[in-house]
Write a protein that holds these residues in place. Sequence first.
Motif, PDB file in Angstrom:
ATOM      1  N   ARG A  96     -41.225  -7.985  -1.927  1.00 29.35           N
ATOM      2  CA  ARG A  96     -40.056  -7.753  -2.760  1.00 29.35           C
ATOM      3  C   ARG A  96     -40.456  -6.897  -3.968  1.00 29.35           C
ATOM      4  O   ARG A  96     -41.556  -7.078  -4.520  1.00 29.35           O
ATOM      5  N   GLU A 362     -21.610  -7.211  -2.614  1.00 29.93           N
ATOM      6  CA  GLU A 362     -22.739  -6.309  -2.406  1.00 29.93           C
ATOM      7  C   GLU A 362     -22.434  -5.348  -1.283  1.00 29.93           C
ATOM      8  O   GLU A 362     -21.628  -5.612  -0.423  1.00 29.93           O
ATOM      9  N   GLN A 365     -25.913  -2.336   3.144  1.00 28.86           N
ATOM     10  CA  GLN A 365     -27.011  -1.540   3.661  1.00 28.86           C
ATOM     11  C   GLN A 365     -28.363  -2.155   3.385  1.00 28.86           C
ATOM     12  O   GLN A 365     -28.718  -2.414   2.244  1.00 28.86           O
ATOM     13  N   THR A 366     -29.089  -2.313   4.396  1.00 31.18           N
ATOM     14  CA  THR A 366     -30.413  -2.924   4.496  1.00 31.18           C
ATOM     15  C   THR A 366     -30.676  -2.778   5.972  1.00 31.18           C
ATOM     16  O   THR A 366     -29.783  -2.325   6.704  1.00 31.18           O
ATOM     17  N   THR A 384     -35.210  -3.262   2.587  1.00 28.63           N
ATOM     18  CA  THR A 384     -34.001  -2.687   1.986  1.00 28.63           C
ATOM     19  C   THR A 384     -34.312  -1.772   0.817  1.00 28.63           C
ATOM     20  O   THR A 384     -35.384  -1.871   0.201  1.00 28.63           O
ATOM     21  N   GLU A 386     -31.657  -1.879  -1.222  1.00 22.79           N
ATOM     22  CA  GLU A 386     -30.515  -2.550  -1.869  1.00 22.79           C
ATOM     23  C   GLU A 386     -29.233  -1.807  -1.502  1.00 22.79           C
ATOM     24  O   GLU A 386     -28.643  -2.086  -0.491  1.00 22.79           O
ATOM     25  N   GLU A 405     -32.960  -2.004  -6.632  1.00 17.90           N
ATOM     26  CA  GLU A 405     -33.020  -3.457  -6.425  1.00 17.90           C
ATOM     27  C   GLU A 405     -32.818  -4.253  -7.712  1.00 17.90           C
ATOM     28  O   GLU A 405     -32.522  -5.449  -7.657  1.00 17.90           O
ATOM     29  N   ASP A 408     -30.085  -6.776  -8.173  1.00 18.55           N
ATOM     30  CA  ASP A 408     -30.063  -8.145  -7.652  1.00 18.55           C
ATOM     31  C   ASP A 408     -30.415  -9.205  -8.701  1.00 18.55           C
ATOM     32  O   ASP A 408     -30.346 -10.395  -8.418  1.00 18.55           O
ATOM     33  N   SER A 437     -33.259 -12.417  -3.627  1.00 19.14           N
ATOM     34  CA  SER A 437     -32.745 -11.724  -2.441  1.00 19.14           C
ATOM     35  C   SER A 437     -31.977 -12.698  -1.557  1.00 19.14           C
ATOM     36  O   SER A 437     -32.098 -13.913  -1.703  1.00 19.14           O
ATOM     37  N   SER A 438     -31.202 -12.141  -0.629  1.00 18.51           N
ATOM     38  CA  SER A 438     -30.566 -12.965   0.400  1.00 18.51           C
ATOM     39  C   SER A 438     -31.148 -12.687   1.788  1.00 18.51           C
ATOM     40  O   SER A 438     -30.669 -13.239   2.778  1.00 18.51           O
ATOM     41  N   MET A 439     -32.146 -11.824   1.839  1.00 19.05           N
ATOM     42  CA  MET A 439     -32.660 -11.452   3.163  1.00 19.05           C
ATOM     43  C   MET A 439     -33.274 -12.670   3.845  1.00 19.05           C
ATOM     44  O   MET A 439     -33.887 -13.514   3.195  1.00 19.05           O
ATOM     45  N   PRO A 457     -28.938  -7.262   7.781  1.00 22.43           N
ATOM     46  CA  PRO A 457     -28.545  -6.798   6.456  1.00 22.43           C
ATOM     47  C   PRO A 457     -27.214  -7.425   6.050  1.00 22.43           C
ATOM     48  O   PRO A 457     -26.633  -8.204   6.821  1.00 22.43           O
ATOM     49  N   GLY A 458     -26.734  -7.061   4.881  1.00 18.05           N
ATOM     50  CA  GLY A 458     -25.388  -7.481   4.485  1.00 18.05           C
ATOM     51  C   GLY A 458     -25.329  -8.208   3.160  1.00 18.05           C
ATOM     52  O   GLY A 458     -24.390  -8.963   2.907  1.00 18.05           O
ATOM     53  N   ILE A 462     -25.807 -12.026   4.521  1.00 27.36           N
ATOM     54  CA  ILE A 462     -26.935 -12.107   5.466  1.00 27.36           C
ATOM     55  C   ILE A 462     -27.154 -13.537   5.945  1.00 27.36           C
ATOM     56  O   ILE A 462     -27.288 -13.807   7.146  1.00 27.36           O
TER      57      ILE A 462
HETATM   58  O1  DON Z   1     -32.130  -8.442  -1.195  1.00 27.06           O
HETATM   59  C1  DON Z   1     -30.936  -8.558  -0.991  1.00 27.06           C
HETATM   60  O2  DON Z   1     -30.420  -9.594  -0.644  1.00 27.06           O
HETATM   61  C2  DON Z   1     -30.049  -7.346  -1.105  1.00 27.06           C
HETATM   62  N1  DON Z   1     -30.612  -6.389  -2.006  1.00 27.06           N
HETATM   63  C3  DON Z   1     -29.871  -6.785   0.235  1.00 27.06           C
HETATM   64  C4  DON Z   1     -28.897  -5.674   0.176  1.00 27.06           C
HETATM   65  C5  DON Z   1     -28.147  -5.582   1.393  1.00 27.06           C
HETATM   66  O3  DON Z   1     -28.344  -6.261   2.358  1.00 27.06           O
HETATM   67  C6  DON Z   1     -27.104  -4.614   1.331  1.00 27.06           C
HETATM   68  N2  DON Z   1     -26.406  -4.666   2.520  1.00 27.06           N
HETATM   69  N3  DON Z   1     -26.624  -4.653   3.618  1.00 27.06           N
END
Ligand code: DON
Length: 558
Positions: A96, A362, A365-366, A384, A386, A405, A408, A437-439, A457-458, A462
């Motif tokens: 990260r 958000e 994109q990721t 990502t 972000e 990023e 976040d 993060s939410s990944m 992603p998302g 996510i």
């Molecule tokens: O780390 C995160 O959770 C976000 N920065 C991820 C961004 C993201 O997934 C955007 N959408 N797909």
Amino acid sequence: MLRISLLAALMHLAWTAAGGAAEATVRCRQGAVVSVSEPASEIGLAALRQGGSAVDSAVATAFALAVTYPAAGNLGGGGFLVVAGPDGNADAYDFREVAPAAATPTMFVDPARRTPHRRVGVPGTVRGLELAHRQHGLLAWADVVRPAVELARSGFALDGANAQSLNELLRTSDKQQFAELHRVFGKPDGGSWQAGDRLVQPELAKTLARIAAQGADGFYAGETADKIVAEMQLGAGLITAADLRAYSAKRREPLRGSYRGYQLVTMPPPSSGGTTLIEALNILETFDLDRDRWSVRNVHLTIEAMRRAYRDRARYLGDPDFVAIPARLTSKEYARDLAANIDPRRATRSQDLAGDISLAPESPQTTHLSVIDRAGLAVSLTYTLESSYGSRVVVRGAGFLLNDEMNDFGWLPGVTDSSGRIGTKANLIAPHKRMLSSMCPTIVLRNDRTVLITGSPGGRTIINTVLCIVSDTIDFGMSVREAVAAPRWHHPWFPDAVRIERQLREQRPQLVDELEYLGHKVVEAAAQGDAHSIAIDPESGEITAAADTRISGHAAGY
Ligand code: DON
């Protein structure tokens, strides 16, 4: 050197020869890779065929995505990788981004200071991929990086989705402010990109060649680092040479949980992904679900589990090197307490769980990729920039995009309000801190053997995308192909609304009425997530790699 170049050329040729037709689903026995990009998946497959491990393959795929999927594939961003072996052993890699040393909790209070360069966190991807490769790679580092060098140098044919996305990027980016972006990603003749056009990235090729030759030091020191620092100075960004030198990726103990007899191996903080996923699944596990996947009761109970887990996400989660995170969040006992106040006939109002807090939206994109190798080593990797194309700042002369990023973090200390801001302490900005993060890269096992590799992603959606897929497969016996295609929904606690995919309303129009009758506010999204996943049949050993076709995607296997 010659050996390296030959291998790279072979890996590059492998996908060129594969020619064109992206595969949504592949069934095979030895190994597979699935990602958003056909050339990247084929490069990952070539690494497996060369005798590489799933980590070699994931690293090769990730470097290739930095070339073929500039919206999210990256050198200038960060992410997480979870790896699980056939023996039940697992590792989690945290790469990260961190806040630069000069960052302060109030640096974004003044809207005029929220500039693209100041939003950039110290990138983690290259260090993280190097660390995972050092511990789990079988191929030489240069061998896994070099195919991406070739791809950037000789170019690749854009698919329709990529061409459209680049045109949109260029149309919406100011030509003066983002001059380098236009120079690097603009069509040389100035027109619009079409499917089949070649994108050639010579400066990115040189940056990647330095990484291939010098390892991550080819990014964090020397010419690449100098270029990043010069770019920061041009745009009044905060990252210094010392920040780059100080960055370290971390191996962390993966977070483990269970769901109805299956084991989960997933990402611990500073991602909220694993903790929130396990908390929500623990709550859901306390209920016997109906057989009908789409019964209003099933959807309602899932929403209520999401709502409660996301409340704790907002309240407690942040970088574990800076904040103490209660261990009980992932315990079965705590989940039973939370489940006890779920009314099966009525939506809970989110503010009744803890005051008037809402979460900001958000952008989608990721990118996520999944890999399994012949030895049964599984990799789930989400990384990502972000936002789509991150900060849109391309490092001058180095050909790659920097993340945004810093978005976040919570930007306004103490300000938590219904417009979607969270100012709770756990995720405020501090020097060297990782933003929450939410990944949620996740591996599901049965009796210590991998049966599902998934992630998406998302942004905040996510975790709920992963939750839907885990439940689709474990509770409702869907194949990975069906689960990846199935409708998803998302409740983030605040805003207090459930967001369902349009296809769910189209397929089950009465479900929306039924949810509204229970008191849920229902809003609609065109699509949620992009969850390239792999399942392994524990009986036969057959591998099924399923690309999510919501954007584009390609499954490759042998
Ligand atoms: O780390 C995160 O959770 C976000 N920065 C991820 C961004 C993201 O997934 C955007 N959408 N797909």
